[in-house]
Scaffold this active site. Structure first.
Site, PDB file in Angstrom:
ATOM      1  CE1 TYR A  35     -28.344   6.482   5.515  1.00  0.00           C
ATOM      2  CE2 TYR A  35     -28.484   4.792   3.794  1.00  0.00           C
ATOM      3  CZ  TYR A  35     -27.663   5.179   4.821  1.00  0.00           C
ATOM      4  OH  TYR A  35     -26.543   4.634   5.202  1.00  0.00           O
ATOM      5  N   GLY A  36     -33.347   9.773   3.715  1.00  0.00           N
ATOM      6  CA  GLY A  36     -34.610  10.503   3.042  1.00  0.00           C
ATOM      7  C   GLY A  36     -35.692  10.572   4.241  1.00  0.00           C
ATOM      8  CG  ASN A  87     -26.147   0.309   8.245  1.00  0.00           C
ATOM      9  OD1 ASN A  87     -25.254  -0.359   8.327  1.00  0.00           O
ATOM     10  ND2 ASN A  87     -26.154   1.540   7.357  1.00  0.00           N
ATOM     11  NE  ARG A 138     -30.684   0.324  -5.537  1.00  0.00           N
ATOM     12  CZ  ARG A 138     -30.909   0.210  -4.465  1.00  0.00           C
ATOM     13  NH1 ARG A 138     -30.621   1.119  -3.896  1.00  0.00           N
ATOM     14  NH2 ARG A 138     -31.566  -0.830  -3.738  1.00  0.00           N
ATOM     15  CE  LYS A 183     -27.711 -10.970  -7.938  1.00  0.00           C
ATOM     16  NZ  LYS A 183     -27.833 -12.580  -7.509  1.00  0.00           N
ATOM     17  NE  ARG A 230     -35.960  -1.291  -0.247  1.00  0.00           N
ATOM     18  CZ  ARG A 230     -36.093  -0.002  -0.586  1.00  0.00           C
ATOM     19  NH1 ARG A 230     -37.016   0.566  -0.670  1.00  0.00           N
ATOM     20  NH2 ARG A 230     -35.112   0.712  -1.422  1.00  0.00           N
ATOM     21  NE  ARG A 253     -27.335  -6.946   3.091  1.00  0.00           N
ATOM     22  CZ  ARG A 253     -27.278  -8.383   2.307  1.00  0.00           C
ATOM     23  NH1 ARG A 253     -28.230  -8.651   1.560  1.00  0.00           N
ATOM     24  NH2 ARG A 253     -26.271  -9.345   2.608  1.00  0.00           N
ATOM     25  CE1 TYR A 277     -27.108  -7.899  -6.019  1.00  0.00           C
ATOM     26  CE2 TYR A 277     -29.231  -6.629  -6.086  1.00  0.00           C
ATOM     27  CZ  TYR A 277     -28.350  -7.771  -5.571  1.00  0.00           C
ATOM     28  OH  TYR A 277     -28.992  -8.674  -4.919  1.00  0.00           O
ATOM     29  CG  ASP A 278     -30.778  -2.943  -9.755  1.00  0.00           C
ATOM     30  OD1 ASP A 278     -30.157  -3.427  -8.821  1.00  0.00           O
ATOM     31  OD2 ASP A 278     -31.558  -1.699  -9.846  1.00  0.00           O
TER      32      ASP A 278
HETATM   33  P1  NAD Z   1     -23.592 -11.931   0.822  1.00  0.00           P
HETATM   34  O1  NAD Z   1     -23.035 -10.971   0.176  1.00  0.00           O
HETATM   35  O2  NAD Z   1     -23.514 -12.138   2.243  1.00  0.00           O
HETATM   36  O3  NAD Z   1     -23.137 -13.420  -0.043  1.00  0.00           O
HETATM   37  C1  NAD Z   1     -22.797 -13.341  -1.278  1.00  0.00           C
HETATM   38  C2  NAD Z   1     -21.414 -14.163  -1.164  1.00  0.00           C
HETATM   39  O4  NAD Z   1     -21.184 -14.310  -2.544  1.00  0.00           O
HETATM   40  C3  NAD Z   1     -20.324 -14.091  -0.215  1.00  0.00           C
HETATM   41  O5  NAD Z   1     -20.180 -14.773   0.434  1.00  0.00           O
HETATM   42  C4  NAD Z   1     -19.373 -13.452  -1.439  1.00  0.00           C
HETATM   43  O6  NAD Z   1     -18.016 -13.712  -0.786  1.00  0.00           O
HETATM   44  C5  NAD Z   1     -19.577 -14.562  -2.501  1.00  0.00           C
HETATM   45  N1  NAD Z   1     -19.166 -13.934  -3.844  1.00  0.00           N
HETATM   46  C6  NAD Z   1     -19.326 -12.730  -4.232  1.00  0.00           C
HETATM   47  N2  NAD Z   1     -18.754 -12.649  -5.309  1.00  0.00           N
HETATM   48  C7  NAD Z   1     -18.220 -13.932  -5.832  1.00  0.00           C
HETATM   49  C8  NAD Z   1     -17.537 -14.476  -6.823  1.00  0.00           C
HETATM   50  N3  NAD Z   1     -17.009 -13.943  -7.936  1.00  0.00           N
HETATM   51  N4  NAD Z   1     -17.304 -15.675  -6.685  1.00  0.00           N
HETATM   52  C9  NAD Z   1     -17.397 -16.458  -5.769  1.00  0.00           C
HETATM   53  N5  NAD Z   1     -18.254 -16.160  -4.507  1.00  0.00           N
HETATM   54  C10 NAD Z   1     -18.609 -14.899  -4.610  1.00  0.00           C
HETATM   55  O7  NAD Z   1     -25.162 -11.667   0.279  1.00  0.00           O
HETATM   56  P2  NAD Z   1     -26.541 -12.664   0.374  1.00  0.00           P
HETATM   57  O8  NAD Z   1     -27.601 -11.658   1.337  1.00  0.00           O
HETATM   58  O9  NAD Z   1     -26.118 -13.872   1.296  1.00  0.00           O
HETATM   59  O10 NAD Z   1     -26.854 -12.898  -0.878  1.00  0.00           O
HETATM   60  C11 NAD Z   1     -26.843 -14.133  -1.259  1.00  0.00           C
HETATM   61  C12 NAD Z   1     -27.388 -13.877  -2.889  1.00  0.00           C
HETATM   62  O11 NAD Z   1     -28.831 -13.979  -2.804  1.00  0.00           O
HETATM   63  C13 NAD Z   1     -26.911 -12.855  -3.758  1.00  0.00           C
HETATM   64  O12 NAD Z   1     -26.851 -13.487  -5.122  1.00  0.00           O
HETATM   65  C14 NAD Z   1     -27.785 -11.755  -3.933  1.00  0.00           C
HETATM   66  O13 NAD Z   1     -27.891 -11.178  -4.958  1.00  0.00           O
HETATM   67  C15 NAD Z   1     -29.169 -12.624  -3.644  1.00  0.00           C
HETATM   68  N6  NAD Z   1     -30.215 -11.773  -2.806  1.00  0.00           N
HETATM   69  C16 NAD Z   1     -30.051 -11.460  -1.594  1.00  0.00           C
HETATM   70  C17 NAD Z   1     -31.041 -10.752  -1.038  1.00  0.00           C
HETATM   71  C18 NAD Z   1     -31.144 -10.535   0.531  1.00  0.00           C
HETATM   72  O14 NAD Z   1     -31.975  -9.697   0.846  1.00  0.00           O
HETATM   73  N7  NAD Z   1     -30.200 -11.028   1.267  1.00  0.00           N
HETATM   74  C19 NAD Z   1     -32.150 -10.023  -1.685  1.00  0.00           C
HETATM   75  C20 NAD Z   1     -32.131 -10.428  -3.094  1.00  0.00           C
HETATM   76  C21 NAD Z   1     -31.410 -11.218  -3.728  1.00  0.00           C
HETATM   77  N1  UDP Z   2     -31.628   2.856   4.515  1.00  0.00           N
HETATM   78  C1  UDP Z   2     -31.764   3.555   5.609  1.00  0.00           C
HETATM   79  N2  UDP Z   2     -30.842   3.763   6.464  1.00  0.00           N
HETATM   80  C2  UDP Z   2     -29.563   2.860   6.459  1.00  0.00           C
HETATM   81  C3  UDP Z   2     -29.594   1.863   5.506  1.00  0.00           C
HETATM   82  C4  UDP Z   2     -30.621   1.859   4.466  1.00  0.00           C
HETATM   83  O1  UDP Z   2     -32.725   4.369   5.760  1.00  0.00           O
HETATM   84  O2  UDP Z   2     -28.843   3.020   7.473  1.00  0.00           O
HETATM   85  C5  UDP Z   2     -32.706   2.534   3.855  1.00  0.00           C
HETATM   86  C6  UDP Z   2     -32.222   2.568   2.211  1.00  0.00           C
HETATM   87  O3  UDP Z   2     -32.269   3.848   1.604  1.00  0.00           O
HETATM   88  C7  UDP Z   2     -33.425   1.773   1.582  1.00  0.00           C
HETATM   89  C8  UDP Z   2     -33.857   0.970   2.695  1.00  0.00           C
HETATM   90  O4  UDP Z   2     -33.239   1.313   3.830  1.00  0.00           O
HETATM   91  O5  UDP Z   2     -34.437   2.867   1.265  1.00  0.00           O
HETATM   92  C9  UDP Z   2     -33.374  -0.394   2.532  1.00  0.00           C
HETATM   93  O6  UDP Z   2     -31.793  -0.565   1.973  1.00  0.00           O
HETATM   94  P1  UDP Z   2     -30.967  -1.716   1.842  1.00  0.00           P
HETATM   95  O7  UDP Z   2     -29.660  -1.277   1.660  1.00  0.00           O
HETATM   96  O8  UDP Z   2     -31.130  -2.645   3.094  1.00  0.00           O
HETATM   97  O9  UDP Z   2     -31.734  -2.491   0.540  1.00  0.00           O
HETATM   98  P2  UDP Z   2     -32.226  -2.292  -0.694  1.00  0.00           P
HETATM   99  O10 UDP Z   2     -32.332  -0.620  -0.970  1.00  0.00           O
HETATM  100  O11 UDP Z   2     -31.279  -2.960  -1.693  1.00  0.00           O
HETATM  101  O12 UDP Z   2     -33.525  -2.757  -0.691  1.00  0.00           O
END
Ligand code: NAD
Ligand code: UDP
Ligand code: UDP
Length: 320
Positions: A209-210, A195, A147, A154, A216, A191, A150-151
């Site tokens: 999972y688990g 899912n 992970r 960010k 969350r 997600r 990403y983590d």
């Molecule tokens: P998403 O994957 O639907 O959207 C991300 C968008 O960014 C996509 O349209 C993708 O094509 C575009 N993208 C990826 N790489 C790129 C690049 N190199 N150049 C240009 N565009 C690019 O995800 P989302 O859920 O809409 O997330 C949007 C933002 O919010 C992300 O930065 C994500 O990390 C952040 N975020 C989302 C959540 C959530 O729960 N949805 C939680 C925490 C943070």
């Molecule tokens: N998860 C699950 N079944 C699925 C997809 C996800 O049990 O089909 C669980 C996953 O292991 C995690 C939580 O749901 O504990 C949230 O997962 P997600 O991928 O949505 O987001 P994140 O882990 O980044 O919070």
């Protein structure tokens, strides 16, 4: 370039994604000229197809890891794949997107003196040892795990935002977004909310999972977008980081049961192995957001799930 038009020119990177498409919509509704930049890595044109005819909406296909020269007033930097399946598919590109992408957007913001908001994440807290998570907590992240692309990227992006703020006096807003769900989530992005709904509508087993005892806190997309818009408008000294999310915490098993009830599915719950470094619990402390932007998520889980289920049904998921 001098500004001639009266409309605010707002750049949304990742604008064709789940959150980005809702944000573009809201910005257009309030009268902005919206520039949506996306490379369609995890987003799709379908998410913004209904905006393309609007003369105040412009779509630019571009990868933000490369420089971008545009004239804008505000930037929302959302470009980055957000689901574990998508961000782990090409982990090096994921790190480049958050790090090089942020440098480019910060360079752009610096040149045009635009205010810039970063879509950061609760993942900066990793598998948290402090619960609920407060902005002052530094987190517990495995820097070499699956992970980390990403983590850690960010986290580095947050560092860059604060250094551009200190070094170049840039106006920044760092929002730490917690799990958000709603219409336009990608049906195959793995997600948990998408899912479970897709599995339930298809009558397939629900994959927990688990044990499903991990927690969350799920925020409906409309509430989240409202928070980002309000945060962007706060006085310059309010840089964040600011937690935005819904503090109501559920176990994954509870979520599975709710989705089964709301869809009326006959699906059984099956358990599968827990992915590595999967955080055991997550819940935002949103006291700071309550105070700064007078904000509270308004959509209860059931109501948000109903709208999301309706969306997937309308997409033909589960149709025979
Ligand atoms: P998403 O994957 O639907 O959207 C991300 C968008 O960014 C996509 O349209 C993708 O094509 C575009 N993208 C990826 N790489 C790129 C690049 N190199 N150049 C240009 N565009 C690019 O995800 P989302 O859920 O809409 O997330 C949007 C933002 O919010 C992300 O930065 C994500 O990390 C952040 N975020 C989302 C959540 C959530 O729960 N949805 C939680 C925490 C943070
Ligand atoms: N998860 C699950 N079944 C699925 C997809 C996800 O049990 O089909 C669980 C996953 O292991 C995690 C939580 O749901 O504990 C949230 O997962 P997600 O991928 O949505 O987001 P994140 O882990 O980044 O919070
Ligand atoms: N950049 C960009 N658009 C701009 C201005 C800068 O993409 O309008 C990029 C530029 O290519 C550089 C990065 O942003 O790599 C950082 O810019 P900055 O001015 O901070 O750094 P420098 O150019 O001095 O390395």
């Amino acid at each position: 370039m001098p500004k001639i038009a009266n409309r605010r020119r707002t750049l949304v990177t990742g604008g064709a994604g789940f959150l980005g498409s809702h944000l573009c919509e809201r910005l257009l509704e309030r009268g902005d000229d919206v520039l949506c930049v996306d490379n369609f890595y995890s987003g799709t044109k379908d998410n913004i197809a209904h905006l393309l005819a609007n003369p105040h909406f412009e779509l630019v296909r571009h990868d933000i890891t490369f420089p971008l020269y545009l004239e804008v007033d505000e930037i929302y930097n959302l470009g980055c794949p957000a689901s574990p399946i998508h961000y782990q598919y090409d982990p090096v590109q994921t790190t480049k997107t958050s790090v090089h992408g942020s440098i480019n957007m910060l360079g752009l913001a610096k040149r045009v003196r635009a205010r810039i908001l970063q879509a950061s994440t609760s993942e900066v807290y990793g598998d948290p040892e402090v619960h609920p998570q407060l902005e002052s907590y530094w987190g517990n992240v495995n820097p070499i795990g699956t992970r980390a692309c990403y983590d850690e990227a960010k986290r580095c992006a947050e560092t860059l935002f604060f250094d551009y703020h200190r070094q170049h006096k840039l106006e920044i807003k760092v929002a730490r977004i917690f799990n958000t769900y709603g219409p336009r989530m990608h049906p195959n992005d793995g997600r948990v909310v998408s899912n479970f709904i897709v599995q339930a509508l298809r009558g397939e087993p629900i994959t927990v999972y688990g044990s499903g005892g991990q927690t969350r806190s799920f925020c409906y997309v409309d509430d989240l977008i409202e928070a980002l818009l309000r945060f962007m408008q706060t006085p310059a000294e309010h840089t964040g980081p600011l937690n935005v999310g819904n503090p109501k915490e559920f176990t994954i098993l509870e979520l599975a049961e709710r989705v089964i009830n709301l869809t009326g599915a006959k699906s059984k719950i099956v358990h599968q192995p827990l992915p590595s470094d999967d955080p055991a619990q997550r819940q935002p402390d949103i006291a700071a957001a309550r105070k700064l932007i007078d904000w509270e998520p308004l959509t209860p889980l059931e109501a948000g799930l109903e709208k999301t289920i309706e969306y997937f049904r309308a997409q033909g998921v589960g149709a025979r």
